[in-house]
Design an enzyme around this catalytic site. Structure first.
Site, PDB file in Angstrom:
ATOM      1  N   ASP A  58       0.795  -1.268   0.137  1.00  0.00           N
ATOM      2  CA  ASP A  58      -0.143  -0.008   0.005  1.00  0.00           C
ATOM      3  C   ASP A  58       0.553   1.399  -0.035  1.00  0.00           C
ATOM      4  O   ASP A  58       0.494   2.057   0.493  1.00  0.00           O
ATOM      5  CB  ASP A  58      -1.168  -0.022   1.280  1.00  0.00           C
ATOM      6  N   CYS A  96      -4.943  -4.744  -3.458  1.00  0.00           N
ATOM      7  CA  CYS A  96      -3.792  -6.035  -3.387  1.00  0.00           C
ATOM      8  C   CYS A  96      -4.307  -6.974  -4.209  1.00  0.00           C
ATOM      9  O   CYS A  96      -3.597  -7.566  -5.249  1.00  0.00           O
ATOM     10  CB  CYS A  96      -3.887  -6.337  -2.270  1.00  0.00           C
ATOM     11  N   HIS A 260       1.267  -2.069  -4.436  1.00  0.00           N
ATOM     12  CA  HIS A 260       0.316  -0.894  -5.214  1.00  0.00           C
ATOM     13  C   HIS A 260       0.513   0.380  -4.639  1.00  0.00           C
ATOM     14  O   HIS A 260       1.424   0.229  -3.514  1.00  0.00           O
ATOM     15  CB  HIS A 260      -1.087  -1.192  -5.430  1.00  0.00           C
TER      16      HIS A 260
END
Length: 632
Positions: A58, A96, A260
């Protein structure tokens, strides 16, 4: 090693040797064999480097190595000086599970129908998680510990996958591929009890992006997140120290990347730079320096996508690439010319329905919103557990936001285009500006070509995908030749363009034999609202459509045309559906209806009371809607 050349050389040498003394021939033969052995050993070593993945969650490139002065990341900054740093590395999805699918398969989840968050749809028999090919080539494979691959698991690809998994358990001399995942920077780390800690980074100096309001909660969450980045960096340092202590650093290629972007609102889950651009640093030891794309400390602008990771690892290990891979290696002997675009997808995020695609080249990001009527800020239960998210919504309701900050709470444009060099935060939409028409056309065409080439399954409503999956893999279904993908894409384009000139054709397609075309035609009427009034009679007929999800889409369109009496019985029926995606769609229409949904308040309350473990996303949407109905 070219054995034919060696054999020819030895044969020629043998002929010459007959004219030499036996002693000289023997010496030369031994020298030749020794050289051959050395080159053979060197080749084996070249083909089989150890490969270590260090993965955080994240986070965008919030690193000093990427020029972030607020960041405290000494270990990763040092790794960047020892390796190559990629400036244009992108996740396949901004959340994810769907993006981890691309990592583990080398395929776009949109082509397999697994683009929706936390789906477990099956794959064709020939599609294996790529560590399987490494394992077959003699590698020891370990994963510590997160998987979350958004499809049916293939546990056999790992020699070990657990919280204790490590390359240290391999056989002596066996090459390894090992993954270490850190959750330290996960979205959850800025929620609940994690906020009650002393901050190391000064909130007042936090680099709050221009699309966020500078509320105290927002400042604190950004500062807290940079604290988590610092903690993750320390964990990376421990892994690297352990590798050095094992004596394996000189045989190991090390990757560091994030799964990501994120993790604050409008990062994770969204198709902007903040959700898709990730840090990527790769360190090559001297032994494998010839495989590196640059010298230590090099920064590369090559475009890299997550679908390229699997083929790149196989290429580094000199393992043949399976034909089903959609990514292209950017490392190793099998690497082709650099790609021109990185493609990304967005489907259902948590419990909220949406659909978008994005294309990125070195200068521009293009976003195509196929459900522009859905605001970016749809209420996601998990996301709203962050105080910064709540403060943003409250500031919007209080009328305290500027245009860039308010964008998140309004319906989306059909297309977005951003100059990422001049506008790294993606707040100045260039779509519609005359001077960017050629750029917009190029990116639009690139997107359309990708959708067709990969046979994008995301345009089939998930309520239908789940039914297809019970019969065959969705990937295979799209390749039977029976699904009219081009017509569906054409309809979805018309549906999402917000152009009244398409009403006549959309009305005609409400009667199409293909249910997905009928669905998108109804969505087009939803998007157009009262401009679709001439389609009212055709929409009323769709309330009796054989497919429930088409009925729900028609009901939503009819509500936009002022119908309530006809719509409520249809929605009441579908709240009891055995298909949870039909239930979610019905709930979202009721949410849109506001006080007009009050007659179904008891049915909604009953769904909200169900156990989240068994009802999952349905219960979350129902719970939120139930609160809204009580407040009204």
């Amino acid at each position: 090693m070219n054995y034919k050349i060696i054999y020819s050389y030895l044969h020629q040498f043998g002929a010459s040797a007959r004219r030499l003394s036996v002693h000289r021939a023997l010496v030369l033969s031994l020298v030749c064999w020794f050289l051959y052995s050395l080159s053979a050993v060197a080749e084996v070593q070249e083909e089989r480097p150890n490969i270590l993945w260090i993965v955080s969650e994240d986070n965008s490139p919030f690193l000093g190595a990427y020029g972030d002065a607020y960041a405290t990341t000494p270990n990763l900054d040092k790794l960047a000086t020892e390796g190559v740093l990629y400036l244009n590395a992108f996740a396949a999805a901004p959340v994810c599970a769907p993006t981890r699918f691309a990592l583990i398969t080398g395929m776009y989840a949109s082509s397999a129908g697994t683009l929706h968050h936390r789906s477990t749809y099956q794959l064709p028999e020939q599609v294996k998680f790529f560590p399987q090919y490494l394992k077959q080539a003699g590698y020891y494979t370990s994963n510590n510990v997160k998987k979350d691959y958004n499809t049916k698991d293939q546990p056999q690809v790992w020699d070990e996958s657990s919280k204790k998994a490590t390359y240290k358990n391999r056989k002596p001399g066996q090459p390894f591929f090992s993954i270490f995942n850190f959750t330290t920077t996960h979205e959850s780390q800025i929620q609940g009890k994690n906020r009650n800690q002393k901050l190391g980074h000064n909130p007042k100096k936090a680099p709050v992006p221009p699309y966020h309001p500078r509320t105290p909660e927002m400042e604190e969450d950004w500062a807290l997140y940079y604290d988590r980045m610092q903690a993750m960096d320390a964990e990376v340092g421990e892994i690297l120290k352990e590798l050095d202590a094992s004596g394996l650093a000189e045989n190991t290629i090390v990757f560091y990347y994030s799964d990501h972007g994120g993790a604050l609102a409008r990062g994770k889950r969204f198709l902007y730079e903040s959700g898709l651009r990730v840090p990527l640093i790769i360190r090559f030891p001297k032994k494998y320096a010839h495989l590196a794309p640059g010298n230590p400390g090099t920064k590369l602008d090559r475009i890299v996508s997550f679908v390229d990771f699997a083929p790149s690892i196989l290429s580094l290990a000199n393992v043949p690439l399976p034909s089903h891979l959609q990514g292209k290696p950017f490392l190793g002997k099998q690497a082709p010319a650099p790609r021109g675009y990185a493609y990304s997808y967005k489907g259902r995020m948590d419990e909220r329905l949406d659909l978008g695609r994005s294309v990125r080249n070195k200068k521009y990001r293009y976003i195509r919103n196929y459900m522009p009527h859905r605001i970016p800020g749809q209420h996601v239960d998990y996301q709203w557990q962050a105080s910064s998210m709540v403060s943003w919504e409250n500031a919007y309701k209080a009328g305290q936001l500027n245009e860039a900050q308010s964008f998140f709470w309004k319906p989306k444009p059909a297309e977005e285009l951003y100059d990422v060099e001049a506008d790294p935060h993606n707040i100045h939409n260039l779509a519609g500006k005359k001077e960017y028409e050629s750029v917009l056309r190029e990116m639009r065409q690139a997107n359309q070509k990708w959708l067709l080439e990969t046979k994008d399954a995301g345009f089939i409503p998930e309520a239908i995908l789940v039914e297809i999956n019970q019969k065959m893999p969705i990937y295979d279904y799209l390749r039977t030749g029976s699904f009219p993908l081009e017509r569906v894409l054409e309809t979805a384009d018309m549906a999402s363009n917000r152009e009244a000139k398409h009403v006549k054709e959309l009305t005609k397609r409400l009667q199409d034999k293909e249910p997905v075309v009928r669905y998108w035609s109804a969505i087009g009427c939803v998007v157009l609202g009262k401009e679709a009034a001439s389609a009212k009679a055709a929409l009323q007929k769709l309330l009796q459509d054989p497919l429930a999800i088409v009925q729900v889409a028609a009901a939503e369109a009819l509500y936009g045309l002022g119908e309530t009496t006809r719509v409520l019985p249809v929605l009441r029926q579908h709240l009891q559906s055995q298909n949870r995606f039909v239930q979610i769609a019905a709930l979202e229409v009721l949410e849109k209806m506001g006080k007009d949904a009050q007659p179904l308040a008891q049915e909604v309350k009953a769904l909200s009371a169900k156990d989240e473990e068994t009802s999952g996303d349905v219960a979350k949407v129902a719970r939120y809607l139930s609160r809204q109905l009580v407040q009204r």
